[in-house]
Write a protein that holds these residues in place. Structure first.
Motif, PDB file in Angstrom:
ATOM      1  N   PHE A  93       0.836  -1.206   0.000  1.00 14.14           N
ATOM      2  CA  PHE A  93       0.000   0.000   0.000  1.00 14.14           C
ATOM      3  C   PHE A  93       0.872   1.258   0.000  1.00 14.14           C
ATOM      4  CE2 PHE A  93      -1.907   3.420   2.509  1.00 14.14           C
ATOM      5  CZ  PHE A  93      -2.976   3.755   1.681  1.00 14.14           C
ATOM      6  N   LEU A  94       1.863   1.291   0.890  1.00 15.96           N
ATOM      7  CA  LEU A  94       2.708   2.489   1.000  1.00 15.96           C
ATOM      8  C   LEU A  94       3.519   2.736  -0.278  1.00 15.96           C
ATOM      9  CD1 LEU A  94       4.022   2.330   4.687  1.00 15.96           C
ATOM     10  CD2 LEU A  94       2.437   4.002   3.701  1.00 15.96           C
ATOM     11  N   VAL A  95       3.966   1.664  -0.934  1.00 16.70           N
ATOM     12  CA  VAL A  95       4.693   1.838  -2.209  1.00 16.70           C
ATOM     13  C   VAL A  95       3.846   2.648  -3.175  1.00 16.70           C
ATOM     14  CG1 VAL A  95       5.452   0.612  -4.292  1.00 16.70           C
ATOM     15  CG2 VAL A  95       6.183  -0.199  -2.052  1.00 16.70           C
ATOM     16  N   HIS A  96       2.572   2.289  -3.286  1.00 15.87           N
ATOM     17  CA  HIS A  96       1.679   2.972  -4.227  1.00 15.87           C
ATOM     18  C   HIS A  96       1.317   4.366  -3.718  1.00 15.87           C
ATOM     19  CE1 HIS A  96      -1.192   3.421  -7.403  1.00 15.87           C
ATOM     20  NE2 HIS A  96      -2.238   3.414  -6.600  1.00 15.87           N
ATOM     21  N   TRP A  97       0.987   4.458  -2.445  1.00 15.95           N
ATOM     22  CA  TRP A  97       0.556   5.729  -1.850  1.00 15.95           C
ATOM     23  C   TRP A  97       1.647   6.795  -1.990  1.00 15.95           C
ATOM     24  CZ3 TRP A  97       1.866   8.548   2.736  1.00 15.95           C
ATOM     25  CH2 TRP A  97       0.898   9.468   3.150  1.00 15.95           C
ATOM     26  N   LEU A  98       2.870   6.428  -1.647  1.00 16.10           N
ATOM     27  CA  LEU A  98       3.975   7.384  -1.712  1.00 16.10           C
ATOM     28  C   LEU A  98       4.231   7.846  -3.147  1.00 16.10           C
ATOM     29  CD1 LEU A  98       6.427   5.632   0.785  1.00 16.10           C
ATOM     30  CD2 LEU A  98       5.374   7.876   1.120  1.00 16.10           C
ATOM     31  N   ARG A  99       4.077   6.917  -4.101  1.00 18.01           N
ATOM     32  CA  ARG A  99       4.330   7.255  -5.493  1.00 18.01           C
ATOM     33  C   ARG A  99       3.260   8.185  -6.073  1.00 18.01           C
ATOM     34  NH1 ARG A  99       7.920   4.902  -8.608  1.00 18.01           N
ATOM     35  NH2 ARG A  99       9.250   3.255  -7.753  1.00 18.01           N
ATOM     36  N   CYS A 100       2.116   8.230  -5.443  1.00  8.53           N
ATOM     37  CA  CYS A 100       1.017   9.014  -6.015  1.00  8.53           C
ATOM     38  C   CYS A 100       0.825  10.371  -5.337  1.00  8.53           C
ATOM     39  CB  CYS A 100      -0.288   8.209  -5.929  1.00  8.53           C
ATOM     40  SG  CYS A 100      -0.273   6.764  -7.008  1.00  8.53           S
ATOM     41  N   LEU A 101       1.645  10.693  -4.362  1.00 10.48           N
ATOM     42  CA  LEU A 101       1.491  11.973  -3.670  1.00 10.48           C
ATOM     43  C   LEU A 101       2.001  13.118  -4.552  1.00 10.48           C
ATOM     44  CD1 LEU A 101       2.758  10.873  -0.143  1.00 10.48           C
ATOM     45  CD2 LEU A 101       0.413  11.502  -0.727  1.00 10.48           C
ATOM     46  N   ALA A 102       1.356  14.266  -4.425  1.00 11.84           N
ATOM     47  CA  ALA A 102       1.776  15.431  -5.204  1.00 11.84           C
ATOM     48  C   ALA A 102       2.909  16.182  -4.511  1.00 11.84           C
ATOM     49  CB  ALA A 102       0.591  16.363  -5.411  1.00 11.84           C
ATOM     50  N   PRO A 104       6.593  16.668  -2.293  1.00 12.93           N
ATOM     51  CA  PRO A 104       7.917  16.029  -2.387  1.00 12.93           C
ATOM     52  C   PRO A 104       8.018  14.812  -1.469  1.00 12.93           C
ATOM     53  CG  PRO A 104       8.114  18.361  -1.789  1.00 12.93           C
ATOM     54  CD  PRO A 104       6.670  18.045  -1.790  1.00 12.93           C
ATOM     55  N   VAL A 105       8.627  13.753  -1.987  1.00 15.47           N
ATOM     56  CA  VAL A 105       8.844  12.537  -1.200  1.00 15.47           C
ATOM     57  C   VAL A 105      10.338  12.216  -1.236  1.00 15.47           C
ATOM     58  CG1 VAL A 105       8.318  10.088  -0.961  1.00 15.47           C
ATOM     59  CG2 VAL A 105       6.537  11.659  -1.739  1.00 15.47           C
ATOM     60  N   VAL A 106      10.963  12.184  -0.070  1.00 16.68           N
ATOM     61  CA  VAL A 106      12.407  11.922   0.049  1.00 16.68           C
ATOM     62  C   VAL A 106      12.595  10.667   0.892  1.00 16.68           C
ATOM     63  CG1 VAL A 106      14.626  12.834   0.782  1.00 16.68           C
ATOM     64  CG2 VAL A 106      12.831  14.403  -0.005  1.00 16.68           C
ATOM     65  N   ASN A 107      12.902   9.538   0.254  1.00 20.41           N
ATOM     66  CA  ASN A 107      12.974   9.246  -1.165  1.00 20.41           C
ATOM     67  C   ASN A 107      11.698   8.547  -1.632  1.00 20.41           C
ATOM     68  OD1 ASN A 107      15.663  10.051  -1.924  1.00 20.41           O
ATOM     69  ND2 ASN A 107      16.428   8.365  -0.714  1.00 20.41           N
ATOM     70  N   MET A 108      11.481   8.603  -2.921  1.00 21.06           N
ATOM     71  CA  MET A 108      10.414   7.829  -3.532  1.00 21.06           C
ATOM     72  C   MET A 108      10.773   6.334  -3.447  1.00 21.06           C
ATOM     73  SD  MET A 108       7.636   8.708  -4.912  1.00 21.06           S
ATOM     74  CE  MET A 108       7.606  10.232  -5.767  1.00 21.06           C
ATOM     75  N   PRO A 109       9.773   5.449  -3.290  1.00 24.13           N
ATOM     76  CA  PRO A 109      10.097   4.014  -3.257  1.00 24.13           C
ATOM     77  C   PRO A 109      10.834   3.561  -4.518  1.00 24.13           C
ATOM     78  CG  PRO A 109       7.831   4.382  -2.571  1.00 24.13           C
ATOM     79  CD  PRO A 109       8.341   5.697  -3.089  1.00 24.13           C
ATOM     80  N   SER A 110      11.669   2.578  -4.337  1.00 24.42           N
ATOM     81  CA  SER A 110      12.397   1.978  -5.453  1.00 24.42           C
ATOM     82  C   SER A 110      12.171   0.478  -5.375  1.00 24.42           C
ATOM     83  CB  SER A 110      13.882   2.300  -5.332  1.00 24.42           C
ATOM     84  OG  SER A 110      14.625   1.582  -6.284  1.00 24.42           O
ATOM     85  N   GLY A 111      11.525  -0.070  -6.391  1.00 27.05           N
ATOM     86  CA  GLY A 111      11.170  -1.487  -6.324  1.00 27.05           C
ATOM     87  C   GLY A 111      10.265  -1.726  -5.131  1.00 27.05           C
ATOM     88  N   VAL A 112      10.633  -2.686  -4.291  1.00 24.96           N
ATOM     89  CA  VAL A 112       9.812  -2.973  -3.111  1.00 24.96           C
ATOM     90  C   VAL A 112      10.291  -2.206  -1.889  1.00 24.96           C
ATOM     91  CG1 VAL A 112       9.090  -5.266  -3.822  1.00 24.96           C
ATOM     92  CG2 VAL A 112      11.247  -4.988  -2.603  1.00 24.96           C
ATOM     93  N   CYS A 113      11.318  -1.392  -2.050  1.00 27.99           N
ATOM     94  CA  CYS A 113      11.864  -0.679  -0.897  1.00 27.99           C
ATOM     95  C   CYS A 113      11.235   0.709  -0.776  1.00 27.99           C
ATOM     96  CB  CYS A 113      13.376  -0.569  -1.041  1.00 27.99           C
ATOM     97  SG  CYS A 113      14.112   0.300   0.353  1.00 27.99           S
TER      98      CYS A 113
END
Lengths: 245, 304
Positions: A93-102, A104-113
């Motif tokens: 859930f968090l992988v998707h949620w973080l990627r969809c926020l408008a 800044p995200v430090v850091n954006m998920p990479s793969g499953v991390c």
């Protein structure tokens, strides 16, 4: 509001929250994911729960991610037989949620991390060497012994070096380490990256990297500046949104 | 040489091994049941070098030109499940480093562990799938019971399923589940609009595309209690190309793609599986998917 995604049992996370208190920093823990109020439609996050309180995602100025995944052992509030499954679901859930926020995200998920490129030492060494950066060979056996020499850590946030106050970036080796770290950060898609180098014959050799550097006052200050500036940029009509999607 | 990494009783692994044996290919089988008798020396700089020793066989990593991997959870296998913590830790460390090698080796890998990551968050993968022109179902991720009821009222028919790569049965939401909606506060749950149509499973193997239709009474045909009928079908060239492009963009040389064609001709895509259990389909359709994977591995090995 700055939201720090991490464990409330991680002292580095609570330290970062305290240092970012002037920016209304709050901690999003795995316990928050077990509360009524999370709503996300398709790629649009709507409401979330942070420190047990329901918030609107639009009120978040920026996110700092300080965990790679949710671990079953953290989920003491979930019955034992469900913990492994729930940990995977929360992470997914968090992988998707973080990627969809408008914001800044430090850091954006990479793969499953969740916190960006938390690659194996082999992967980092291979990646650096492929880019022409001098490296210390990684071997499977004896890895504990091979990096016993003193190393220098370089922390880079959005292409700018986060230096401890006593650091000076003047020598040729320092400049090289900064340039190498910047290259590694850009090529791995990490806004925040810490790289370690060992000096050999006056030349820096890459030893390893992590997207979760130790928390310092300088880092906390730099994160707040980056997030505040992005937030102002997002809110100003005509300036253009941050490219976090 | 072609390296295979998995369990000897895994049906897809058996199919690929048999096809490679028929082709006379040189194969090194890394047996998960014998993991403690397997040794890896790995050095990484610009290239990954070292040796892999399986029983009495010793192979230079540089001589491995292709890899097919389908490892299961080692700790759930045979004697390993009851082994000491030290033994389990050694096995986990070995597999972690073997996976690291699979990510950086210049050999052709089916599929690299790093490329399998998108399937670990299905909502994230769905967003990637949509970029390739497929329709995707409306989705709600929530811990909020009232949001589920509104979503259900809007779409009339709704399913729920796991978000992670942990397999779950796809179930249609019914009034029987209402009492359990309070359990939503365990963690966010994925609900999707139910798409009515014909299931089509597509296996992409390099440039080859194998498609079959699936008829079943249950919402999730993998767990159907009655007869499941699968028939080989031809995909329109455009849809086949979309499947190939999706696989390539996800970094997958082999993928199992779940599609559904609606009565009005729209193609929905639910998932791209990076480690497909293709024998479940090939057993009925007789499609030579295992042989195609073996041929791909031979080609990759030859090009190494």
């Amino acid at each position: 509001m700055i939201v720090i995604v991490g464990s409330r049992h991680d002292p580095e996370v609570t330290r970062l929250r305290d240092l970012c208190a002037p920016s209304d920093a709050r901690l999003l823990s795995c316990e928050d994911l077990s509360r009524d109020g999370w709503i996300m439609r398709d790629t649009s996050p709507d409401s979330a729960v942070v420190e047990k309180k329901l918030i609107c995602v639009a009120d978040i100025d920026g996110i700092v991610v300080r965990r790679s995944q949710i671990y079953p052992s953290e989920l003491g509030h979930i019955i034992a037989r469900d913990r492994a499954y729930v940990a995977c679901e929360m992470t997914a859930f968090l992988v998707h949620w973080l990627r969809c926020l408008a914001c800044p995200v430090v850091n954006m998920p990479s793969g499953v991390c969740l916190c960006g490129p938390m690659w194996s030492p082999f992967a980092w060494t291979h990646h650096a060497a492929q880019m022409g950066i001098p490296v210390v060979k990684q071997t499977r056996h004896g890895m504990r012994d091979q990096h016993r020499g003193a190393t220098t850590e370089v922390v880079m946030l959005d292409g700018v070096r986060v230096a401890a106050q006593e650091d000076t970036v003047t020598s040729d080796a320092d400049i090289r380490m900064s340039n190498y770290t910047r290259q590694l950060a850009v090529s791995s898609g990490a806004r925040l990256l810490s790289a370690r180098f060992m000096l050999s014959g006056g030349r820096p050799h890459f030893v390893g990297a992590t997207p979760v550097p130790p928390v310092t006052q300088m880092l906390a200050r730099a994160l707040q500046v980056v997030i505040t500036q992005s937030s102002v940029s997002r809110d100003s009509p005509g300036i253009g949104a941050s490219n976090q999607k | 040489m072609i390296a295979l990494w998995g369990h000897p009783t895994d049906y897809p692994m058996i199919a690929v091994r048999q096809a490679l044996a028929t082709m006379g290919a040189a194969v090194l089988f890394i047996d998960q049941e014998q993991i403690l008798e397997t040794h890896l020396d790995l050095d990484v700089e610009q290239h990954a070098t070292g040796t892999l020793r399986v029983g009495r066989e010793r192979v230079a990593l540089a001589n491995i030109g292709a890899v097919y991997l389908r490892p299961h959870d080692t700790l759930s296998l045979g004697a390993m499940s009851t082994a000491s913590t030290d033994v389990q830790s050694a096995a986990i460390e070995f597999e972690r480093d073997l996976a690291a090698w699979a990510n950086v080796t210049e050999a052709g890998v089916v599929n690299r562990p790093s490329a399998m990551a998108s399937n670990a968050s299905k909502p994230h993968q769905t967003a990637l799938i949509q970029e390739h022109g497929f329709h995707v179902p409306k989705t709600l991720l929530t811990t909020d019971m009232s949001a589920v009821k509104r979503f259900w009222a809007t779409h009339e028919r709704v399913i729920f399923k796991s978000m992670s790569s942990v397999r779950s049965v796809v179930v249609e939401l019914s009034t029987a589940h209402l009492a359990r909606l309070s359990d939503l506060t365990t963690c966010p749950v994925q609900f999707q609009q139910l798409i009515v149509g014909t299931d089509v499973r597509v296996h992409v193997v390099g440039d080859d595309v194998f498609a079959c239709t699936i008829e079943a009474d249950d919402t999730d045909y993998r767990y159907a209690t009655k007869c499941v009928i699968m028939r080989t079908c031809e995909l329109a060239a455009q849809v086949a190309n979309m499947c190939r492009q999706l696989s390539v963009s996800l970094g997958l040389r082999v993928a199992g793609i779940d599609l559904r064609r609606t009565p009005d001709g729209r193609w929905y895509c639910f998932e791209a599986n990076p480690s497909p259990g293709f024998t479940f389909y090939a057993a009925q359709t007789m499609q030579p998917i295992g042989a195609a994977i073996a041929s791909l591995l031979v080609r990759l090995d030859g090009a190494h």
